[in-house]
Enzyme design. Sequence first.
Site, PDB file in Angstrom:
ATOM      1  N   ARG A 110      -1.229   9.301  -9.782  1.00 11.78           N
ATOM      2  CA  ARG A 110      -1.180   8.061  -8.990  1.00 11.78           C
ATOM      3  C   ARG A 110      -0.532   6.903  -9.746  1.00 11.78           C
ATOM      4  NH1 ARG A 110      -4.201   7.661  -4.514  1.00 11.78           N
ATOM      5  NH2 ARG A 110      -4.522   5.451  -4.930  1.00 11.78           N
TER       6      ARG A 110
ATOM      7  N   HIS B 211       2.129   3.657  -9.008  1.00 11.69           N
ATOM      8  CA  HIS B 211       1.910   2.223  -9.258  1.00 11.69           C
ATOM      9  C   HIS B 211       3.071   1.633 -10.061  1.00 11.69           C
ATOM     10  CE1 HIS B 211      -1.899   2.428  -7.364  1.00 11.69           C
ATOM     11  NE2 HIS B 211      -2.504   3.114  -8.321  1.00 11.69           N
TER      12      HIS B 211
ATOM     13  N   GLU C  83       0.989 -13.245  12.393  1.00 18.16           N
ATOM     14  CA  GLU C  83       1.496 -12.048  13.062  1.00 18.16           C
ATOM     15  C   GLU C  83       1.332 -10.901  12.059  1.00 18.16           C
ATOM     16  OE1 GLU C  83       2.888 -11.957  16.207  1.00 18.16           O
ATOM     17  OE2 GLU C  83       2.283 -14.061  16.381  1.00 18.16           O
TER      18      GLU C  83
ATOM     19  N   SER D  19      -7.538  -5.319  -5.216  1.00 17.41           N
ATOM     20  CA  SER D  19      -8.611  -5.911  -4.414  1.00 17.41           C
ATOM     21  C   SER D  19      -9.941  -5.842  -5.147  1.00 17.41           C
ATOM     22  CB  SER D  19      -8.721  -5.200  -3.064  1.00 17.41           C
ATOM     23  OG  SER D  19      -9.401  -3.965  -3.218  1.00 17.41           O
TER      24      SER D  19
ATOM     25  N   ARG E 113      -4.941  -1.755   8.908  1.00 16.61           N
ATOM     26  CA  ARG E 113      -6.142  -2.550   8.622  1.00 16.61           C
ATOM     27  C   ARG E 113      -5.766  -3.595   7.584  1.00 16.61           C
ATOM     28  NH1 ARG E 113      -7.702   2.764   6.835  1.00 16.61           N
ATOM     29  NH2 ARG E 113      -7.214   3.037   4.627  1.00 16.61           N
TER      30      ARG E 113
ATOM     31  N   ASP F  86       0.834  -1.212   0.000  1.00 13.23           N
ATOM     32  CA  ASP F  86       0.000   0.000   0.000  1.00 13.23           C
ATOM     33  C   ASP F  86       0.868   1.261   0.000  1.00 13.23           C
ATOM     34  OD1 ASP F  86      -2.375   1.411  -0.002  1.00 13.23           O
ATOM     35  OD2 ASP F  86      -2.655   1.286   2.172  1.00 13.23           O
ATOM     36  N   GLY F  87       0.319   2.337  -0.559  1.00 11.33           N
ATOM     37  CA  GLY F  87       0.969   3.645  -0.478  1.00 11.33           C
ATOM     38  C   GLY F  87       1.502   4.179  -1.799  1.00 11.33           C
TER      39      GLY F  87
ATOM     40  N   GLY G 272      -0.145   5.519  -4.301  1.00 11.48           N
ATOM     41  CA  GLY G 272      -0.804   6.779  -4.659  1.00 11.48           C
ATOM     42  C   GLY G 272      -0.192   7.943  -3.893  1.00 11.48           C
TER      43      GLY G 272
ATOM     44  N   TRP H 198       2.710   8.102  -2.487  1.00  5.61           N
ATOM     45  CA  TRP H 198       4.106   8.262  -2.903  1.00  5.61           C
ATOM     46  C   TRP H 198       4.177   9.172  -4.129  1.00  5.61           C
ATOM     47  CZ3 TRP H 198       7.282   7.163  -7.095  1.00  5.61           C
ATOM     48  CH2 TRP H 198       8.661   7.063  -6.837  1.00  5.61           C
TER      49      TRP H 198
ATOM     50  N   ASN I 131     -11.060  -2.385  -5.289  1.00  9.11           N
ATOM     51  CA  ASN I 131     -10.303  -1.370  -6.036  1.00  9.11           C
ATOM     52  C   ASN I 131     -10.980  -0.943  -7.348  1.00  9.11           C
ATOM     53  OD1 ASN I 131      -7.083  -2.656  -4.927  1.00  9.11           O
ATOM     54  ND2 ASN I 131      -8.198  -0.872  -4.173  1.00  9.11           N
TER      55      ASN I 131
HETATM   56  C1  IPE Z   1      -5.438  -2.724  -0.189  1.00  7.51           C
HETATM   57  O1  IPE Z   1      -5.112  -1.378  -0.292  1.00  7.51           O
HETATM   58  C2  IPE Z   1      -5.387  -3.386  -1.539  1.00  7.51           C
HETATM   59  C3  IPE Z   1      -4.061  -3.499  -2.169  1.00  7.51           C
HETATM   60  C4  IPE Z   1      -2.930  -3.156  -1.631  1.00  7.51           C
HETATM   61  C5  IPE Z   1      -4.074  -4.074  -3.483  1.00  7.51           C
HETATM   62  P1  IPE Z   1      -6.226  -0.246  -0.440  1.00  7.51           P
HETATM   63  O2  IPE Z   1      -5.494   1.034  -0.534  1.00  7.51           O
HETATM   64  O3  IPE Z   1      -7.151  -0.586  -1.539  1.00  7.51           O
HETATM   65  O4  IPE Z   1      -7.024  -0.374   0.937  1.00  7.51           O
HETATM   66  P2  IPE Z   1      -7.902   0.727   1.709  1.00  7.51           P
HETATM   67  O5  IPE Z   1      -8.879   1.272   0.719  1.00  7.51           O
HETATM   68  O6  IPE Z   1      -6.957   1.761   2.183  1.00  7.51           O
HETATM   69  O7  IPE Z   1      -8.533  -0.031   2.825  1.00  7.51           O
HETATM   70  C1  IPE Z   2      -1.649   0.301  -3.298  1.00  8.59           C
HETATM   71  O1  IPE Z   2      -1.427   1.673  -3.316  1.00  8.59           O
HETATM   72  C2  IPE Z   2      -1.860  -0.273  -4.668  1.00  8.59           C
HETATM   73  C3  IPE Z   2      -3.262  -0.644  -4.950  1.00  8.59           C
HETATM   74  C4  IPE Z   2      -4.245  -0.631  -4.104  1.00  8.59           C
HETATM   75  C5  IPE Z   2      -3.558  -1.066  -6.316  1.00  8.59           C
HETATM   76  P1  IPE Z   2      -2.619   2.710  -3.269  1.00  8.59           P
HETATM   77  O2  IPE Z   2      -3.032   3.025  -4.664  1.00  8.59           O
HETATM   78  O3  IPE Z   2      -3.729   2.227  -2.395  1.00  8.59           O
HETATM   79  O4  IPE Z   2      -1.906   3.956  -2.613  1.00  8.59           O
HETATM   80  P2  IPE Z   2      -2.506   4.953  -1.549  1.00  8.59           P
HETATM   81  O5  IPE Z   2      -3.014   4.129  -0.403  1.00  8.59           O
HETATM   82  O6  IPE Z   2      -3.611   5.706  -2.217  1.00  8.59           O
HETATM   83  O7  IPE Z   2      -1.359   5.823  -1.170  1.00  8.59           O
HETATM   84 MG    MG Z   3      -4.108   2.423  -0.450  1.00  4.38          MG
END
Ligand code: IPE
Ligand code: IPE
Ligand code: MG
Length: 241
Positions: free
Chosen positions: A32, A36, A206, A64, A193, A19-20, A22, A24, A67
């Site tokens: 965004r 990726h 864990e 997910s 989460r 995660d993260g 976007g 970044w 998503n």
């Molecule tokens: C979880 O991240 C799904 C993936 C990393 C692919 P999300 O960014 O979609 O989760 P939420 O929306 O913050 O719960």
């Molecule tokens: C995780 O990064 C990748 C996917 C869910 C596809 P995010 O796209 O959720 O990045 P943030 O959480 O918005 O920073």
């Molecule tokens: Mg995310």
Amino acid sequence: MASSSEAHKGPRHVAIIMDGNGRWATQRGHPRLFGHRAGARRVREIVESCPGLGVRYLTIFAFSTENWKRTQNEVAGLMSLFRRYITREAQALYKNNVKVRFIGDRVRLDEKLTALMDELELLTADNDGTELTVALNYGGRDEVARATKRLAEDVAAGRLNPAEIDVETLPKYLDTYVLPDPDLVIRTSGEARISNFLLWQSAYAEYEFIDTLWPDFTPEIFADVLQGYGTRERRFGAVPG
Ligand code: IPE
Ligand code: IPE
Ligand code: MG
């Protein structure tokens, strides 16, 4: 049951919620999808670090079932990235003896992508190194629902006796039926989460929630997190003896 010596071994199966991406990209003033792409580039070195770190199974959350709620532009960009990623990385994964599997519901994915997924699974099927599982259009609840549907079909067809259903039954119907449960689930980006990831399988995992955004996650950080895991005591409900 984990003996005290086992409790200090490294995790055999690590699952990562990447995660993260976007945030970044946003921090750098980029769209965004730029994040990726940077995130995708990180995957190879993490996969390649697994044998040296004693990680046999690596499961990564790529997309997910929730998503799809993102903009059409981001979803299309991610799907195209998955196609390009598989095409570009297939040979390296094969040569590195990685066995690749995909989990999640393929029905909603486009045919070009699912064909590439099938090809990569086939290409790497006989590899016996790191077992990489990519969760793509994966949701834990969706997986349990799909598993329950097939379980119910087996009951209706007389192949499964409801009286014999126990905790060993459902996992046989899950997408992960060939995998051991994850020992450690890591989530990057500071969110604490699980966002519908491996719900059944992570009952005794864990968890490590770390602030690093996925595109900044290096093998060194990975090694540090694994070291922290080694100092934890897993009890599985028992009193340590
Ligand atoms: C979880 O991240 C799904 C993936 C990393 C692919 P999300 O960014 O979609 O989760 P939420 O929306 O913050 O719960
Ligand atoms: C995780 O990064 C990748 C996917 C869910 C596809 P995010 O796209 O959720 O990045 P943030 O959480 O918005 O920073
Ligand atoms: Mg995310």
